[in-house]
Write a protein that holds these residues in place. Structure first.
Motif, PDB file in Angstrom:
ATOM      1  N   ARG A 202       1.076  -1.219   0.296  1.00  0.00           N
ATOM      2  CA  ARG A 202      -0.572   0.150   0.104  1.00  0.00           C
ATOM      3  C   ARG A 202       1.080   0.975   0.408  1.00  0.00           C
ATOM      4  O   ARG A 202       0.697   2.489  -0.472  1.00  0.00           O
ATOM      5  CB  ARG A 202      -1.062  -0.181   1.179  1.00  0.00           C
ATOM      6  CG  ARG A 202      -1.984  -1.171   0.849  1.00  0.00           C
ATOM      7  CD  ARG A 202      -2.876  -0.534   1.798  1.00  0.00           C
ATOM      8  NE  ARG A 202      -2.674  -0.824   3.600  1.00  0.00           N
ATOM      9  CZ  ARG A 202      -3.205  -2.633   3.983  1.00  0.00           C
ATOM     10  NH1 ARG A 202      -2.910  -2.586   3.195  1.00  0.00           N
ATOM     11  NH2 ARG A 202      -2.050  -1.946   5.907  1.00  0.00           N
ATOM     12  N   ARG A 205       2.341   1.641  -3.126  1.00  0.00           N
ATOM     13  CA  ARG A 205       1.124   2.447  -4.221  1.00  0.00           C
ATOM     14  C   ARG A 205       0.990   3.483  -3.531  1.00  0.00           C
ATOM     15  O   ARG A 205       0.920   4.026  -5.465  1.00  0.00           O
ATOM     16  CB  ARG A 205       0.056   1.158  -4.171  1.00  0.00           C
ATOM     17  CG  ARG A 205      -0.031  -0.217  -4.932  1.00  0.00           C
ATOM     18  CD  ARG A 205      -1.059  -0.388  -4.923  1.00  0.00           C
ATOM     19  NE  ARG A 205      -1.068  -1.991  -5.786  1.00  0.00           N
ATOM     20  CZ  ARG A 205      -1.175  -3.837  -4.967  1.00  0.00           C
ATOM     21  NH1 ARG A 205      -1.261  -3.139  -3.478  1.00  0.00           N
ATOM     22  NH2 ARG A 205      -0.912  -3.922  -5.392  1.00  0.00           N
ATOM     23  N   ARG A 206       0.930   3.805  -3.536  1.00  0.00           N
ATOM     24  CA  ARG A 206       0.717   5.569  -2.764  1.00  0.00           C
ATOM     25  C   ARG A 206       2.206   6.087  -2.962  1.00  0.00           C
ATOM     26  O   ARG A 206       2.220   7.539  -3.388  1.00  0.00           O
ATOM     27  CB  ARG A 206       0.480   5.269  -1.724  1.00  0.00           C
ATOM     28  CG  ARG A 206       0.094   7.452  -0.452  1.00  0.00           C
ATOM     29  CD  ARG A 206      -0.278   7.135   0.620  1.00  0.00           C
ATOM     30  NE  ARG A 206      -1.297   5.819   1.427  1.00  0.00           N
ATOM     31  CZ  ARG A 206      -1.061   5.258   2.455  1.00  0.00           C
ATOM     32  NH1 ARG A 206       0.030   5.922   3.020  1.00  0.00           N
ATOM     33  NH2 ARG A 206      -1.942   4.581   2.777  1.00  0.00           N
ATOM     34  N   SER A 209       2.357   6.695  -6.693  1.00  0.00           N
ATOM     35  CA  SER A 209       0.660   7.183  -7.458  1.00  0.00           C
ATOM     36  C   SER A 209       1.325   9.462  -7.428  1.00  0.00           C
ATOM     37  O   SER A 209       0.979  10.041  -7.532  1.00  0.00           O
ATOM     38  CB  SER A 209      -0.758   7.067  -6.641  1.00  0.00           C
ATOM     39  OG  SER A 209      -1.325   7.741  -6.994  1.00  0.00           O
ATOM     40  N   SER A 210       1.463   9.868  -5.890  1.00  0.00           N
ATOM     41  CA  SER A 210       2.204  10.469  -5.748  1.00  0.00           C
ATOM     42  C   SER A 210       3.162  10.604  -6.417  1.00  0.00           C
ATOM     43  O   SER A 210       3.031  12.393  -7.311  1.00  0.00           O
ATOM     44  CB  SER A 210       3.038  11.165  -3.983  1.00  0.00           C
ATOM     45  OG  SER A 210       4.131  10.202  -3.889  1.00  0.00           O
ATOM     46  N   GLY A 212       2.879  10.250 -10.111  1.00  0.00           N
ATOM     47  CA  GLY A 212       1.943  10.336 -11.119  1.00  0.00           C
ATOM     48  C   GLY A 212       2.102   9.149 -11.755  1.00  0.00           C
ATOM     49  O   GLY A 212       2.199   8.715 -13.013  1.00  0.00           O
ATOM     50  N   CYS A 213       2.635   8.107 -11.361  1.00  0.00           N
ATOM     51  CA  CYS A 213       3.250   6.443 -11.765  1.00  0.00           C
ATOM     52  C   CYS A 213       1.866   5.268 -11.025  1.00  0.00           C
ATOM     53  O   CYS A 213       2.180   5.367 -10.260  1.00  0.00           O
ATOM     54  CB  CYS A 213       4.495   6.288 -11.637  1.00  0.00           C
ATOM     55  SG  CYS A 213       4.499   4.930 -11.962  1.00  0.00           S
ATOM     56  N   GLU A 214       1.507   4.578 -12.577  1.00  0.00           N
ATOM     57  CA  GLU A 214       0.816   3.682 -12.174  1.00  0.00           C
ATOM     58  C   GLU A 214       1.734   2.942 -11.848  1.00  0.00           C
ATOM     59  O   GLU A 214       2.742   1.981 -12.469  1.00  0.00           O
ATOM     60  CB  GLU A 214      -0.665   3.275 -13.068  1.00  0.00           C
ATOM     61  CG  GLU A 214      -1.037   1.671 -13.223  1.00  0.00           C
ATOM     62  CD  GLU A 214      -2.121   2.235 -14.095  1.00  0.00           C
ATOM     63  OE1 GLU A 214      -2.629   0.463 -14.127  1.00  0.00           O
ATOM     64  OE2 GLU A 214      -2.003   2.512 -15.038  1.00  0.00           O
ATOM     65  N   CYS A 215       1.579   1.658 -10.474  1.00  0.00           N
ATOM     66  CA  CYS A 215       1.506   1.007 -10.043  1.00  0.00           C
ATOM     67  C   CYS A 215       1.702  -0.462 -10.893  1.00  0.00           C
ATOM     68  O   CYS A 215       1.237  -0.946 -11.253  1.00  0.00           O
ATOM     69  CB  CYS A 215       1.531   0.665  -8.491  1.00  0.00           C
ATOM     70  SG  CYS A 215       2.673  -0.770  -7.683  1.00  0.00           S
TER      71      CYS A 215
END
Length: 231
Positions: A202, A205-206, A209-210, A212-215
């Motif tokens: 988690r 992924r967070r 995402s911060s 701007g990248c998809e995990c």
């Protein structure tokens, strides 16, 4: 596997080195922190693990750890000390040590802890591991994201995030169970909380995402996790 041993107690240092040599480790033994830092600055990539005594002449084990981590050096460190109070262990871990062993100890426990660190840090690693548009930069402990043949993102990683991505990228498109990830990347002598892998995923992924990248790591219900190479 090459080990840097930093121990100023001659009898103990001699005993540790003899045991490690019998276990087929290559050992460089120094007796003060300044000499250890010289070795690390000049050839730290040759080492798989470092063993630091906490109280050392010239430069303490805590100071060595802090200098390593300030330079984003991911070398696993096992800290040895006669100071076994909780605050001393916390200080050692907070300085960047990966594990902590209180004196006196039996050599079997020292070897077990080294094996645990070795599981997290394979002897030979490439400087860059690339899967699709994602690359792991071992020198800088970062994830590089490439778009249109140019690096678009440089994402700094914690040691644990880097280990998780390394392990999954080395096993790309394979489903790896949470328990296998936990056994591979956490010390088996400890009892981590049951959801430690899910919690780390988690956080990873967070972070991505911060930026701007998809995990690229998929959760496969009731099975585990997979680094997906498919667009």
């Amino acid at each position: 596997m090459r080990i840097l041993l930093v121990e100023d107690e001659i009898d103990l240092g001699t005993a540790i080195k003899q045991v490690l040599i019998c276990e087929k480790y290559v050992v460089d033994w120094v007796t003060d922190g300044a000499q250890a830092w010289y070795y690390l600055e000049n050839q730290w990539t040759d080492y798989s693990v470092a063993i630091f005594d906490l109280l050392l002449p010239k430069l303490s084990g805590l100071e060595l750890c802090k200098k390593l981590r300030s330079q984003q050096n991911p070398l696993p460190v096992l800290m040895l000390t006669a100071l076994g109070q909780p605050e001393n262990r916390i200080a050692g871990l907070d300085s960047g040590a990966d594990d902590y062993l209180v004196k006196p100890f039996v050599m079997e426990e020292l070897l077990a802890r080294l094996r645990a660190l070795q599981r997290r840090s394979p002897n030979l690693q490439p400087q860059i591991l690339t899967i699709g548009k994602f690359s792991l930069d071992y020198a800088n402990n970062a994830l590089l994201v490439t778009e249109s043949d140019q690096v678009s993102q440089v994402i700094p990683l914690t040691t644990k995030e880097f280990q998780i991505l390394t392990y999954l990228m080395q096993n790309a498109d394979r489903i790896i169970s949470g328990s296998k990830i936990r056994n591979q990347l956490w010390d088996l002598n400890e009892e981590p909380i049951s959801n430690v892998v899910a919690a780390q995923m988690r956080l990873l992924r967070r972070k991505l995402s911060s930026y701007g990248c998809e995990c690229p790591i998929e959760t496969i219900p009731s099975q585990g996790y997979r680094f997906n190479t498919q667009p």
